[in-house]
Design an enzyme around this catalytic site. Structure first.
Site, short mmCIF file in Angstrom:
data_model
loop_
_atom_site.label_atom_id
_atom_site.label_comp_id
_atom_site.label_asym_id
_atom_site.label_seq_id
_atom_site.Cartn_x
_atom_site.Cartn_y
_atom_site.Cartn_z
N SER A 277 42.40 36.14 48.84
CA SER A 277 42.82 37.32 48.08
C SER A 277 42.12 38.59 48.57
O SER A 277 42.18 38.87 49.76
CB SER A 277 42.58 37.05 46.59
OG SER A 277 43.49 37.79 45.85
N HIS A 421 48.73 31.56 43.45
CA HIS A 421 47.76 32.37 44.19
C HIS A 421 46.37 31.76 44.01
O HIS A 421 45.75 31.91 42.95
CB HIS A 421 47.82 33.79 43.60
CG HIS A 421 46.85 34.75 44.18
ND1 HIS A 421 47.04 35.36 45.39
CD2 HIS A 421 45.67 35.24 43.71
CE1 HIS A 421 46.03 36.18 45.65
NE2 HIS A 421 45.20 36.11 44.63
#
Ligand code: GCU
Length: 445
Positions: A277, A421
């Site tokens: 991320s 994610h």
């Protein structure tokens, strides 16, 4: 002055080009400010026309045709543009770095690993200082010196494991004693994202530090960041022009590596970095800046990471600056204004991936992570491939991303993992297999 036919044609062609350029910027400006003012778009049909800068074309218009020309001219040129427009200047080395062994355990994972913790102190001749704590795991039953995975971790080193003897770090982030205490309770919070035992069993050493110890991840984090080594309190009380937190974090990955390779059991010639991320954006920039890194593992990095900025799918640079405000310190200040017009940026992210060439890069997306624009992450790797070809490395050959859970590529590789994610075991399994092939890591049982 008399004009001949060819000068008239030239003038006509130039006027036409100007007119077309005008129309293009009118369309895109309209698109940004009327069609999707600030709402994220996930629909490729509504995507503006994407014209990517050519990674192989120098600023003076010259075309790069050899690996040598790339390394000597185009690479430094692009690196400078990325510093100026996206990640800020690369911080220098401090005057002094000192390592102190804080702890050592030989019984980790039933004796399969040694764990050491180091206090890393950065000092300047004028007395300024900063520090961080690195945790290093070394395999005992695999050939040594072992190749290394290095990275930064969310929260703190204690978030990597349930083991209560790993120090609580990352305490520069919470800004009250209550929050600091609560933060210290996050032991093991990220353990599923960092399967240390698996990494060890596969024959790798791994080293981590908290990203908050490099630059606390908040807008006023400057005062407690590494930048206090070079700037005074007044400068640190606002954002420092020309620098960024991603620039600091990437510097931090290099300093984690410096620390790990002081140990004789760690191989300084076989190094991978990894990040997820915002730390995936960081891992890509770290890999680009630190040429000791043979493989950059860039997980779900999205906008400002591997995803192409011009596609405007999911997160955009302008929402990062003008909506959720991360941009205000993650990136350099000069991007704030420019983020409104990504189509005018002098670079796009495939050129950042290309700066890894000929070293390896592995880009991962997740099927549910539409915010990070998986296709844009894939296409960056695809459009970086012509640069790899200069080095005789094929890169990725299909403009279409592969189906989920079907990794493609070798030196440039990509995986579209099923799921959310996150950095998961399936991601590590692919990164480790890429590293095995690259570093000739012997198989362990
Ligand atoms: C937000 C941000 C992303 C970032 C992510 C993260 O979603 O918009 O750019 O990658 O946080 O780091 O978790």
């Amino acid at each position: 002055m008399k004009m001949n036919r060819s000068s008239l044609l030239l003038i006509f062609a130039l006027l036409l080009e100007l007119l077309l350029a005008g129309c293009k910027s009118m369309n895109t400006t309209q698109y940004y400010h009327e069609t999707i003012p600030w709402e994220p778009n996930f629909d490729e049909q509504k995507m503006p026309p994407v014209v990517l800068p050519d990674a192989l074309k120098c600023l003076d218009g010259r075309r790069v045709r050899t690996a040598e020309d790339w390394q000597q001219h185009r690479r430094p040129e692009l690196l400078r543009i990325f510093e100026e427009t996206m990640y800020g200047k690369r911080p220098p080395m401090p005057d002094h770095v000192e390592y102190t062994l804080l702890s050592e355990r030989n019984d980790v994972f039933d004796g399969q690993a040694i764990r050491r913790e180091f206090l890393v102190e950065f000092r300047m001749d004028d007395g300024r200082r900063h520090d961080m704590v690195v945790v290093l795991y070394i395999p005992t039953r695999a050939p040594r010196p072992a190749p290394l995975f290095a990275g930064l971790v969310f929260q703190g080193n204690h978030a990597l494991t349930d083991d209560p003897s790993v120090r609580v770090t990352g305490q520069r982030y919470p800004n009250t004693p209550e929050k600091r205490a609560e933060w210290g309770q996050r032991r093991g919070h990220w353990k599923d994202s960092y399967p240390i035992q698996t990494i060890i069993e596969r024959g790798y050493a791994c080293a981590f530090a908290s990203y908050h110890d490099i630059f606390p991840d908040r807008i006023d984090g400057w005062t407690e960041s590494i930048y206090r080594l070079w700037f005074d309190e007044t400068a640190l009380s606002a954002r420092i022009p020309g620098y960024s937190s991603i620039g600091a974090w990437a510097w931090g990955i290099s300093r984690v590596i410096d620390c790990a390779v002081t140990q004789p059991e760690v191989d300084g010639t076989r190094i991978a970095c990894i990040g997820h991320s915002r730390l995936g954006k960081t891992a890509l920039w770290a890999g680009v800046c630190d040429e000791r890194i043979g493989l950059a593992c860039v997980n779900d990095s999205g906008c400002g990471g591997a995803a192409l900025s011009r596609r405007l799918i999911g997160e955009t640079l302008f929402s990062m600056f003008h909506k959720n405000h991360f941009g205000e310190f993650w990136f350099t200040d000069s991007l704030a204004e420019r983020s409104l017009h990504p189509e005018d940026l002098p670079v796009d992210q495939h050129e950042l991936v290309a700066l890894m060439a000929p070293r390896a890069v592995s880009i991962h997306s997740a099927t549910e992570d539409t915010w990070a624009d998986p296709k844009g992450e894939y296409l960056s790797a695809y459009y970086a491939s012509p640069v790899y070809r200069l080095f005789g490395i094929e890169g990725l050959t299909s403009p279409e991303p592969p189906p989920p859970d079907t990794p493609v590529g070798e030196t440039v590789s990509y995986l579209f993992r099923t799921g959310r994610h996150a950095l998961q075991l399936a991601d590590w399994e692919h990164y480790l297999s890429v590293a095995d092939a690259l570093f000739n890591t012997p198989k362990t049982e």
